[in-house]
Design a protein around this motif. Structure first.
Motif, short mmCIF file in Angstrom:
data_model
loop_
_atom_site.label_atom_id
_atom_site.label_comp_id
_atom_site.label_asym_id
_atom_site.label_seq_id
_atom_site.Cartn_x
_atom_site.Cartn_y
_atom_site.Cartn_z
N SER A 18 0.85 -1.19 0.00
CA SER A 18 0.00 0.00 0.00
C SER A 18 0.88 1.24 0.00
O SER A 18 1.87 1.31 0.74
CB SER A 18 -0.91 0.01 1.24
OG SER A 18 -1.44 1.29 1.48
N ARG A 51 -2.42 -1.87 -10.07
CA ARG A 51 -3.21 -1.09 -9.12
C ARG A 51 -4.62 -1.67 -9.03
O ARG A 51 -5.31 -1.79 -10.03
CB ARG A 51 -3.28 0.37 -9.54
CG ARG A 51 -2.10 1.24 -9.13
CD ARG A 51 -0.86 1.03 -9.98
NE ARG A 51 0.20 2.00 -9.67
CZ ARG A 51 1.39 1.97 -10.20
NH1 ARG A 51 1.69 1.01 -11.09
NH2 ARG A 51 2.29 2.87 -9.87
N HIS A 52 -5.02 -2.04 -7.83
CA HIS A 52 -6.37 -2.55 -7.59
C HIS A 52 -6.99 -1.75 -6.44
O HIS A 52 -6.28 -1.11 -5.66
CB HIS A 52 -6.35 -4.04 -7.22
CG HIS A 52 -5.94 -4.92 -8.35
ND1 HIS A 52 -6.84 -5.39 -9.29
CD2 HIS A 52 -4.73 -5.43 -8.70
CE1 HIS A 52 -6.20 -6.15 -10.16
NE2 HIS A 52 -4.91 -6.20 -9.83
N ALA A 53 -8.30 -1.85 -6.35
CA ALA A 53 -8.99 -1.13 -5.28
C ALA A 53 -8.55 -1.60 -3.91
O ALA A 53 -8.50 -0.82 -2.95
CB ALA A 53 -10.51 -1.31 -5.44
N ARG A 54 -8.19 -2.89 -3.83
CA ARG A 54 -7.79 -3.43 -2.53
C ARG A 54 -6.31 -3.23 -2.23
O ARG A 54 -5.82 -3.66 -1.19
CB ARG A 54 -8.16 -4.91 -2.45
CG ARG A 54 -7.44 -5.78 -3.47
CD ARG A 54 -7.85 -7.25 -3.28
NE ARG A 54 -7.15 -8.14 -4.19
CZ ARG A 54 -7.54 -8.41 -5.43
NH1 ARG A 54 -8.66 -7.83 -5.91
NH2 ARG A 54 -6.86 -9.24 -6.20
N GLY A 55 -5.58 -2.60 -3.17
CA GLY A 55 -4.17 -2.35 -2.91
C GLY A 55 -3.31 -2.56 -4.13
O GLY A 55 -3.81 -2.55 -5.27
#
Length: 302
Positions: A18, A51-55
């Motif tokens: 993150s 890049r993903h919404a969860r990290g």
């Protein structure tokens, strides 16, 4: 920031998964961390994270780089720990240089006691007559047969050495013993050549002895070879007097004949003054020299 800084930030991001968490660890804003990651990706010409919404998830290229930075981080931690530990412990590589004669005949036989005391030492012993440049780090510490000339070296005079004539008892029993310097003409002389790389005092005595035209001679380019020839009954050899401690059976021939004194110095760069390895080796050699002097004085009184 330098590329090292970018790699450090990349490692923190990959480890945390993150930007925000990495920023907290590094005391940087999320935007600053993101900017450095983009800069690193641009310099490498590849994408390091999905890049993903969860990290963040490492790409294949990112995995390869993370493995490299993980090793770098581990090595840095190990080095830091060793630096801290070296304040109390003696370990690591120590490059020692001295002459072939002193290194083989005096120093090397005493090194087992040093390793017993400091088993994690890694000594690289370089034996050669050429004077290695200590300030240029060709070696860490030197034992030399003259006072070092460089001003930025710490030096300690260890002892004085004289070259003297010795023979094995068996050789003298079979061939007799010279009673005067002129008698050398009737014996085989074993020595270094006068033009060999050696201390000038030894070379001067070799020239004087050769002027007597000994009936036979054997020359070799170091004192270890001279000693081997002497103990194998080849003739009368010119050897440094420190040998008498470890080879008490040698018989000194013509006690009035000897070279001028050769000073023996230990030297190391000023920048290594606080090195535990240097101090351990220096103290060990000094202990050996003190013991040698004590034995020599006791023998002189007998």
């Amino acid at each position: 920031m330098t590329d090292w800084d970018k790699l450090r930030i990349f490692h923190a991001v990959a480890d945390a998964g993150s930007l925000t968490h990495a920023g907290d660890v590094l005391a940087l804003s999320q935007s600053a961390v993101s900017r450095q990651i983009r800069g690193l990706e641009e310099s490498l010409g590849t994408t390091l994270f999905h890049r993903h919404a969860r990290g963040l998830i490492l790409t294949e290229q990112g995995e390869l780089l993370f493995e490299a930075t993980r090793k770098m981080s581990k090595n840095l931690e190990t080095a830091s720990a060793r630096i801290r530990d070296s304040e109390e412990e003696v370990f690591g590589e120590l490059r020692v240089t001295t002459t072939t004669g002193f290194g083989t005949l005096w120093l090397a036989p005493r090194l087992p006691a040093l390793y017993e005391r400091y088993p994690d030492l890694k000594i690289d012993l370089m034996l050669e007559e050429r004077v290695l440049d200590l300030p240029m780090r060709e070696a860490d510490i030197a034992i030399r047969m003259k006072e070092p000339s460089q001003a930025d070296l710490i030096r300690k005079r260890l002892m004085g050495v004289r070259m003297r004539l010795y023979a094995a008892p068996e050789y003298l029993k079979e061939n007799g013993t010279p009673s005067s310097l002129a008698d050398i003409a009737n014996f085989r002389l074993i020595s270094q050549a006068a033009n060999a790389p050696q201390v000038s005092a030894g070379a001067a005595l070799v020239r004087e002895l050769n002027s007597l035209s000994p009936s036979s001679s054997f020359t070799i380019n170091n004192y270890f070879g001279v000693l081997q020839a002497v103990v194998n009954n080849l003739g009368i050899g010119l050897l440094p007097d420190y040998l008498t401690e470890d080879f008490p059976n040698l018989v000194r021939v013509l006690p009035d004949v000897e070279s001028a004194e050769v000073p023996v110095y230990l030297a190391y760069p000023e920048e290594l003054r606080q090195s535990k390895r240097i101090m351990a080796f220096r103290d060990f050699v000094m202990e050996g020299i003190i013991a040698y002097r004590r034995n020599r004085s006791a023998n002189a009184l007998q």
